[in-house]
Design a protein around this motif. Sequence first.
Motif, PDB file in Angstrom:
ATOM      1  N   UNK A 174    -102.139 -76.934  24.186  1.00  0.00           N
ATOM      2  CA  UNK A 174    -102.753 -76.138  25.073  1.00  0.00           C
ATOM      3  C   UNK A 174    -102.489 -76.428  26.342  1.00  0.00           C
ATOM      4  N   UNK A 175    -102.550 -75.405  27.446  1.00  0.00           N
ATOM      5  CA  UNK A 175    -102.186 -75.644  28.743  1.00  0.00           C
ATOM      6  C   UNK A 175    -103.081 -76.271  29.655  1.00  0.00           C
ATOM      7  N   UNK A 176    -103.007 -76.811  30.624  1.00  0.00           N
ATOM      8  CA  UNK A 176    -103.824 -77.566  31.381  1.00  0.00           C
ATOM      9  C   UNK A 176    -103.727 -77.018  32.926  1.00  0.00           C
ATOM     10  N   UNK A 177    -104.601 -77.257  33.921  1.00  0.00           N
ATOM     11  CA  UNK A 177    -104.315 -76.969  35.186  1.00  0.00           C
ATOM     12  C   UNK A 177    -103.537 -77.974  35.775  1.00  0.00           C
ATOM     13  N   UNK A 178    -102.619 -77.548  36.740  1.00  0.00           N
ATOM     14  CA  UNK A 178    -101.875 -78.404  37.368  1.00  0.00           C
ATOM     15  C   UNK A 178    -101.887 -78.234  38.994  1.00  0.00           C
ATOM     16  N   UNK A 179    -102.479 -79.401  39.550  1.00  0.00           N
ATOM     17  CA  UNK A 179    -102.429 -79.428  41.206  1.00  0.00           C
ATOM     18  C   UNK A 179    -101.110 -79.975  41.658  1.00  0.00           C
ATOM     19  N   UNK A 180    -100.738 -79.143  42.615  1.00  0.00           N
ATOM     20  CA  UNK A 180     -99.385 -79.332  43.071  1.00  0.00           C
ATOM     21  C   UNK A 180     -99.389 -80.559  44.244  1.00  0.00           C
ATOM     22  N   UNK A 181     -98.596 -81.162  44.423  1.00  0.00           N
ATOM     23  CA  UNK A 181     -98.634 -82.015  45.464  1.00  0.00           C
ATOM     24  C   UNK A 181     -98.734 -81.525  47.183  1.00  0.00           C
ATOM     25  N   UNK A 182     -99.344 -82.039  47.745  1.00  0.00           N
ATOM     26  CA  UNK A 182     -99.339 -81.391  49.107  1.00  0.00           C
ATOM     27  C   UNK A 182     -98.384 -82.237  50.042  1.00  0.00           C
ATOM     28  N   UNK A 183     -98.146 -81.308  51.125  1.00  0.00           N
ATOM     29  CA  UNK A 183     -96.905 -81.800  51.912  1.00  0.00           C
ATOM     30  C   UNK A 183     -97.125 -83.323  52.456  1.00  0.00           C
ATOM     31  N   UNK A 184     -96.029 -84.142  52.741  1.00  0.00           N
ATOM     32  CA  UNK A 184     -96.231 -85.488  53.214  1.00  0.00           C
ATOM     33  C   UNK A 184     -96.553 -85.728  54.669  1.00  0.00           C
ATOM     34  N   UNK A 185     -97.573 -86.406  55.008  1.00  0.00           N
ATOM     35  CA  UNK A 185     -97.939 -86.616  56.411  1.00  0.00           C
ATOM     36  C   UNK A 185     -96.765 -86.694  57.419  1.00  0.00           C
ATOM     37  N   UNK A 186     -95.787 -87.338  57.096  1.00  0.00           N
ATOM     38  CA  UNK A 186     -94.794 -87.311  57.992  1.00  0.00           C
ATOM     39  C   UNK A 186     -94.191 -85.911  58.084  1.00  0.00           C
ATOM     40  N   UNK A 187     -94.148 -85.044  57.497  1.00  0.00           N
ATOM     41  CA  UNK A 187     -93.422 -83.813  57.454  1.00  0.00           C
ATOM     42  C   UNK A 187     -94.673 -82.751  58.238  1.00  0.00           C
ATOM     43  N   UNK A 188     -95.913 -83.227  58.069  1.00  0.00           N
ATOM     44  CA  UNK A 188     -96.939 -82.429  58.758  1.00  0.00           C
ATOM     45  C   UNK A 188     -96.896 -82.842  60.264  1.00  0.00           C
ATOM     46  N   UNK A 189     -96.953 -84.011  60.383  1.00  0.00           N
ATOM     47  CA  UNK A 189     -96.715 -84.569  61.842  1.00  0.00           C
ATOM     48  C   UNK A 189     -95.595 -83.992  62.697  1.00  0.00           C
ATOM     49  N   UNK A 190     -94.388 -84.142  61.996  1.00  0.00           N
ATOM     50  CA  UNK A 190     -93.135 -83.644  62.443  1.00  0.00           C
ATOM     51  C   UNK A 190     -93.398 -82.150  62.950  1.00  0.00           C
ATOM     52  N   UNK A 191     -93.750 -81.462  62.087  1.00  0.00           N
ATOM     53  CA  UNK A 191     -93.932 -79.833  62.306  1.00  0.00           C
ATOM     54  C   UNK A 191     -94.987 -79.777  63.294  1.00  0.00           C
ATOM     55  N   UNK A 192     -96.039 -80.324  63.296  1.00  0.00           N
ATOM     56  CA  UNK A 192     -96.990 -80.154  64.358  1.00  0.00           C
ATOM     57  C   UNK A 192     -96.378 -80.333  65.684  1.00  0.00           C
ATOM     58  N   UNK A 193     -95.656 -81.538  65.848  1.00  0.00           N
ATOM     59  CA  UNK A 193     -95.288 -82.079  67.194  1.00  0.00           C
ATOM     60  C   UNK A 193     -94.157 -80.652  67.548  1.00  0.00           C
ATOM     61  N   UNK A 194     -93.588 -80.134  66.669  1.00  0.00           N
ATOM     62  CA  UNK A 194     -92.507 -79.057  67.103  1.00  0.00           C
ATOM     63  C   UNK A 194     -93.181 -77.663  67.728  1.00  0.00           C
ATOM     64  N   UNK A 195     -94.505 -77.375  66.804  1.00  0.00           N
ATOM     65  CA  UNK A 195     -95.330 -76.301  67.101  1.00  0.00           C
ATOM     66  C   UNK A 195     -95.903 -76.388  68.499  1.00  0.00           C
TER      67      UNK A 195
END
Length: 548
Positions: A174-195
């Motif tokens: 049987x298939x089951x739902x798979x929740x994908x990992x969310x982006x790492x906080x470090x990547x989010x911080x880096x992107x936010x600083x650039x924006x």
Amino acid sequence: MRKGSDLLVAALESEGVERIFGVPGEENLAVLESLRGSKIEFVVTRHEQAAAFMAATYGRLTGKAGACLSTLGPGALNFSTGAAYALLGAMPMILITGQKGILSRKQAGFQVVDVVASMTPLTKLTRQIVSAVTIPTMVREAFRVAQQERPGPVHLELPEDIAAEAAPDIAPVPPHPIDLPVAHPAALDRAAAMVLAAERPLIMLGAAASRPRLGEALSDFVRRVRIPFFNTQMGKGTVSGGSNLYMGTAALSERDYVHQAIDRADLILCIGHDTVEKPPFIMGPGGPKVIHVGYVPATVEEVYFPHAEVVGDVGPSLALLADRLEGRLKNASALLPLREQILARLSERATEARFPLTPQRIVHDVRQVMPEDGIVCLDNGMYKIWFARNYRTRLANTLLLDNALATMGAGLPSAMMAALLCPGRRVLAVCGDGGFMMNSQELETAVRLGLNLVVLIVQDNAYGMIRWKQAVDQFADWGLTFGNPDFVRYAESYGAKGSRVDTADGLAPALEAAFQGGGVHLASVPVDYSENTRVLVDELRAQVPGAA
Ligand SMILES: Cc1ncc(C[n+]2csc(CCOP(=O)(O)OP(=O)(O)O)c2C)c(N)n1
Ligand SMILES: [Mg+2]
């Protein structure tokens, strides 16, 4: 005791398969018999290519793998273009093909080609089933691989003798739902600083932004950060195109009006860009900083080499990025003043009374008769560029086009699939007279299925796009024109309805009447392609890159 084919069909049912499209051969007869006793509907088509395009489009629109079935050799090879369409377009699909028996070789080499080998470069995974007991796990694995980001086609070959082989009653996995990992906080911080540091930021929405699972998350992000956005051809409509932050669609790689904004941006947040698409802009030295936001990391290309990446489940990752940006962006709307002028240029000549019609007029009139949730499915030809640039979308996946394999022949089958999935919505296929004839036999399938579907044929009696390129490159006008059937009588011979647009003001009423009348309707409209050179060459050539 059950047979291999019973285990296959039970596994497909367990995966939620509702329909299988295809053309069986004698090697599939056991599978057909197992299907007969199942909940799955078998939709017979008139060419395997159309079956594969339909299954791929099912995957594209639902996120669940579509399924198609063919015989060995000739039928399986007819799946090739459909497999490539799904591979480049990231559409989840399962292709099942038959094969002669593998335990003995009673017909020697008759019809046998190495289908698994032929599918190797065209799929994410291709396997021959060699024993009935392995079917439940192989099918589950096939669907897992097909549906997992980046989605795509998976091929299973079921030989005739394995399909008929007695097997214990093994339950499907049987298939089951798979929740994908969310982006790492470090990547989010880096992107936010650039924006936050950007003076002229812009958002680009690419093909993966159209994934059904993304839904409202993308619109929420744009609404929260209020940075103007443009999209690629396959990223069209993921945020309301009528939104006051929409800057246009990058149907060309440079010098289009939307590039006035792109060329001035110092940062582009590319959400879901997939480099299978014709480049929406060309990165070079000294260009804007680019942040890639995607389910999977960026592919590095000469024209696309992001400086930072936010990899993970896109919707929840964007929500976390918005938490870091909302209310803190001083320069969010720096490029917005360019919007009005960009969009105004696009609507020029949209209501001109010239006959044959301008492509702009065709796009305009189609938009008039399509409700917000109407779905337009394009084949490949010159009109695709005009629809991509000029057709404003307000909902995701309401302009289905293929800017990946960019194959001719998929317009009608993809529209048939959309009509099957969304019976309450208006569905329009727009095809050239070249592309339409590549799968026009499926009109019979559409009529048999009782679909409500309008097909608009843009008629220039030529492979117009190539003829245009020939002219642009200053070759002689040679080798690209042809004659056409009488499309009205052609439609009628299939039991469909047909009409011909013969005045400039006739298109919108003809389409409206076709939708009102229901059933399958073929309308043809002559096009004046002199606009291709006037706008897409002369006018855009005169544009100075980056000048507002
Ligand atoms: C299967 C396939 N064959 C050839 C091409 C190359 N090609 C791209 S557009 C085009 C012409 C399309 O002609 P038509 O469908 O009449 O549309 P038009 O450009 O005339 O509006 C061709 C031959 C292709 N993309 N796919
Ligand atoms: Mg044509």
